[in-house]
Motif scaffolding. Sequence first.
Motif, PDB file in Angstrom:
ATOM      1  N   SER A 101      32.505  52.857  49.063  1.00  0.00           N
ATOM      2  CA  SER A 101      33.081  53.103  47.745  1.00  0.00           C
ATOM      3  C   SER A 101      34.261  52.166  47.510  1.00  0.00           C
ATOM      4  O   SER A 101      34.542  51.265  48.310  1.00  0.00           O
ATOM      5  CB  SER A 101      33.518  54.563  47.629  1.00  0.00           C
ATOM      6  N   ALA A 102      34.962  52.413  46.406  1.00  0.00           N
ATOM      7  CA  ALA A 102      36.124  51.588  46.088  1.00  0.00           C
ATOM      8  C   ALA A 102      37.213  51.779  47.128  1.00  0.00           C
ATOM      9  O   ALA A 102      37.420  52.883  47.660  1.00  0.00           O
ATOM     10  CB  ALA A 102      36.647  51.942  44.698  1.00  0.00           C
ATOM     11  N   ILE A 103      37.915  50.693  47.432  1.00  0.00           N
ATOM     12  CA  ILE A 103      38.973  50.708  48.436  1.00  0.00           C
ATOM     13  C   ILE A 103      40.321  50.898  47.750  1.00  0.00           C
ATOM     14  O   ILE A 103      40.663  50.177  46.814  1.00  0.00           O
ATOM     15  CB  ILE A 103      38.972  49.405  49.249  1.00  0.00           C
ATOM     16  N   THR A 104      41.063  51.895  48.219  1.00  0.00           N
ATOM     17  CA  THR A 104      42.452  52.081  47.785  1.00  0.00           C
ATOM     18  C   THR A 104      43.352  51.713  48.960  1.00  0.00           C
ATOM     19  O   THR A 104      43.304  52.346  50.023  1.00  0.00           O
ATOM     20  CB  THR A 104      42.705  53.537  47.354  1.00  0.00           C
ATOM     21  N   PHE A 105      44.156  50.700  48.774  1.00  0.00           N
ATOM     22  CA  PHE A 105      44.898  50.116  49.895  1.00  0.00           C
ATOM     23  C   PHE A 105      45.823  51.121  50.559  1.00  0.00           C
ATOM     24  O   PHE A 105      45.914  51.183  51.787  1.00  0.00           O
ATOM     25  CB  PHE A 105      45.687  48.900  49.398  1.00  0.00           C
ATOM     26  N   ARG A 106      46.508  51.946  49.779  1.00  0.00           N
ATOM     27  CA  ARG A 106      47.443  52.904  50.374  1.00  0.00           C
ATOM     28  C   ARG A 106      46.744  54.049  51.098  1.00  0.00           C
ATOM     29  O   ARG A 106      47.384  54.775  51.876  1.00  0.00           O
ATOM     30  CB  ARG A 106      48.369  53.462  49.281  1.00  0.00           C
ATOM     31  N   ASP A 107      45.443  54.243  50.844  1.00  0.00           N
ATOM     32  CA  ASP A 107      44.701  55.317  51.510  1.00  0.00           C
ATOM     33  C   ASP A 107      44.058  54.877  52.808  1.00  0.00           C
ATOM     34  O   ASP A 107      43.438  55.695  53.500  1.00  0.00           O
ATOM     35  CB  ASP A 107      43.618  55.877  50.568  1.00  0.00           C
ATOM     36  N   LEU A 108      44.173  53.612  53.155  1.00  0.00           N
ATOM     37  CA  LEU A 108      43.592  53.129  54.394  1.00  0.00           C
ATOM     38  C   LEU A 108      44.394  53.639  55.585  1.00  0.00           C
ATOM     39  O   LEU A 108      45.572  54.012  55.471  1.00  0.00           O
ATOM     40  CB  LEU A 108      43.579  51.596  54.413  1.00  0.00           C
ATOM     41  N   GLN A 109      43.753  53.642  56.745  1.00  0.00           N
ATOM     42  CA  GLN A 109      44.472  54.004  57.951  1.00  0.00           C
ATOM     43  C   GLN A 109      45.570  52.977  58.245  1.00  0.00           C
ATOM     44  O   GLN A 109      45.424  51.786  57.916  1.00  0.00           O
ATOM     45  CB  GLN A 109      43.503  54.082  59.136  1.00  0.00           C
ATOM     46  N   PRO A 110      46.692  53.406  58.818  1.00  0.00           N
ATOM     47  CA  PRO A 110      47.790  52.462  59.079  1.00  0.00           C
ATOM     48  C   PRO A 110      47.359  51.250  59.887  1.00  0.00           C
ATOM     49  O   PRO A 110      47.831  50.133  59.631  1.00  0.00           O
ATOM     50  CB  PRO A 110      48.805  53.325  59.850  1.00  0.00           C
ATOM     51  N   GLU A 111      46.461  51.448  60.848  1.00  0.00           N
ATOM     52  CA  GLU A 111      46.002  50.310  61.649  1.00  0.00           C
ATOM     53  C   GLU A 111      45.230  49.301  60.805  1.00  0.00           C
ATOM     54  O   GLU A 111      45.335  48.082  61.020  1.00  0.00           O
ATOM     55  CB  GLU A 111      45.124  50.798  62.812  1.00  0.00           C
ATOM     56  N   THR A 112      44.458  49.790  59.842  1.00  0.00           N
ATOM     57  CA  THR A 112      43.694  48.886  58.970  1.00  0.00           C
ATOM     58  C   THR A 112      44.616  48.107  58.051  1.00  0.00           C
ATOM     59  O   THR A 112      44.454  46.887  57.869  1.00  0.00           O
ATOM     60  CB  THR A 112      42.676  49.682  58.145  1.00  0.00           C
ATOM     61  N   ARG A 113      45.591  48.811  57.472  1.00  0.00           N
ATOM     62  CA  ARG A 113      46.561  48.111  56.612  1.00  0.00           C
ATOM     63  C   ARG A 113      47.340  47.075  57.416  1.00  0.00           C
ATOM     64  O   ARG A 113      47.600  45.963  56.936  1.00  0.00           O
ATOM     65  CB  ARG A 113      47.525  49.105  55.969  1.00  0.00           C
ATOM     66  N   GLU A 114      47.719  47.429  58.626  1.00  0.00           N
ATOM     67  CA  GLU A 114      48.469  46.492  59.462  1.00  0.00           C
ATOM     68  C   GLU A 114      47.634  45.254  59.780  1.00  0.00           C
ATOM     69  O   GLU A 114      48.148  44.121  59.750  1.00  0.00           O
ATOM     70  CB  GLU A 114      48.911  47.192  60.742  1.00  0.00           C
ATOM     71  N   ALA A 115      46.343  45.451  60.081  1.00  0.00           N
ATOM     72  CA  ALA A 115      45.482  44.309  60.376  1.00  0.00           C
ATOM     73  C   ALA A 115      45.318  43.412  59.145  1.00  0.00           C
ATOM     74  O   ALA A 115      45.338  42.176  59.261  1.00  0.00           O
ATOM     75  CB  ALA A 115      44.117  44.801  60.863  1.00  0.00           C
ATOM     76  N   ALA A 116      45.155  44.011  57.965  1.00  0.00           N
ATOM     77  CA  ALA A 116      45.026  43.221  56.737  1.00  0.00           C
ATOM     78  C   ALA A 116      46.304  42.446  56.451  1.00  0.00           C
ATOM     79  O   ALA A 116      46.266  41.279  56.022  1.00  0.00           O
ATOM     80  CB  ALA A 116      44.667  44.135  55.567  1.00  0.00           C
ATOM     81  N   ARG A 117      47.444  43.057  56.687  1.00  0.00           N
ATOM     82  CA  ARG A 117      48.714  42.379  56.442  1.00  0.00           C
ATOM     83  C   ARG A 117      48.952  41.265  57.460  1.00  0.00           C
ATOM     84  O   ARG A 117      49.511  40.221  57.133  1.00  0.00           O
ATOM     85  CB  ARG A 117      49.848  43.400  56.463  1.00  0.00           C
ATOM     86  N   GLN A 118      48.546  41.494  58.712  1.00  0.00           N
ATOM     87  CA  GLN A 118      48.659  40.430  59.706  1.00  0.00           C
ATOM     88  C   GLN A 118      47.774  39.236  59.324  1.00  0.00           C
ATOM     89  O   GLN A 118      48.159  38.078  59.494  1.00  0.00           O
ATOM     90  CB  GLN A 118      48.269  40.950  61.088  1.00  0.00           C
TER      91      GLN A 118
END
Length: 443
Positions: free
Chosen positions: A411-428
């Motif tokens: 489904s659609a991705i909401t960035f703030r609803d991702l797991q912290p590890e996923t957000r951290e990997a995307a930001r890295q």
Amino acid sequence: MTPPATSGSENGSDDVDLGVLETTGGIDTTRIGIVDGVTAQVDVTLPTATDEDDLDDDVVLDDEATFAADAVVDVDLVTVTETAAPASATAAAAASAGSALDVEAHERLRPRTSEITLQSRRLGDFEAGRESSDLLTADRLLDPAHAVRPEPEGAWRHLVYTLSGRRLNLGDSKRARARKELDRRIAAPLHGGAKFVPVLSRKGGVGKTTVTTLLGMALADAREDRVIAVDANPDRGTLADRIGRTSGKTVRDLVRAQADVRGFNDISDIVARDHTRLDILASDTDPHVSEAFSDDDYRSVAEVAAHFYSVVLTDTGTGIVHSVMGATLERADDIVVVAGLSVDEARLASETLTWLETNGFADLVRRAVVVLNTARPGAALVRAEELEAHFASRVRTVVRVPYDPHIASGSAITFRDLQPETREAARQLAATLVEGLRQQAAA
């Protein structure tokens, strides 16, 4: 002084001086005026102009006052009475002499050709020890003991800050400092024109569109400039489905409207924007479209996007030899290659690097980023450390993206609803990409 001349008959006589000087070499214009209603004449001396006379190169005279000053003649011609008609002849003679001097002075006058260049300098450039106003910075002038610091981040640090009446500020926690440092790396300025970054994969289902979405969201969330992700799949892409918003228009609409685009408002009606300010340009969804998205179409889209965006991500198709792939790689400043955690997916990703190296894009491979995307839950069947070691020998950086059920749902991705590890990997991944683009610009 010569006695005043008397008025003669209208025609004049030989004994009467009608005001015409016998010589022009002895005129001193000290005084010529009206004396008892008649013209008084005195002998004056005019300097004789010679060919040797010249003006100083640095003298610049005003157009109106030049030749009155240069002639050294200060004669006031006064009309005495109606019967002194011959005075007009005197004025004509004087005017004729003045004109001759004007012409000669024009020939001798050379205009100034030098120019003064104005420069902005600090006061220290003129006198040692003097400072300009730009040296009065807040860091220099404000007393750290009295400077207002932002509230600390971190549970117990903020508690101490509150209980002390906002007097004891221990600063941010280690995690907060790391997050702000990562924000700074992602938000670092990119000099030059728009940066084009295609996301490649020779195999479908490895998460190429997902990685494009995560990377775009991480960039747009931390940066102040504009970021766009273009769905350049020649057939049917799903990039727009990953943000859950649509404008109802596609890349085909931008190609048609290219000549009419005058400002960002014309593009904002075509793209869709998510909550992180990432713009998405969707691909064609109409199955009746007979002609697929071509290389010429991509060049048209890229030309428009380069005027309004700082970073242009391209979600490419799986056909690496397709014509649109050639147009995509032509403008690429950096590339991201997505590999899955299986033997065949990893091998295809490595073969993609080999194809790029043998087709004139070896420089792109050396500074590329490989993303090892975990698309399935549970333990991977292959050893991720071995995959990371293999790709690290060929590209600049390898980044792992963990499995996230929010992404796996499709489904659609909401960035703030991702797991912290996923957000951290995307930001890295975003920080690594920005640093690579900055290094390339500096080189």
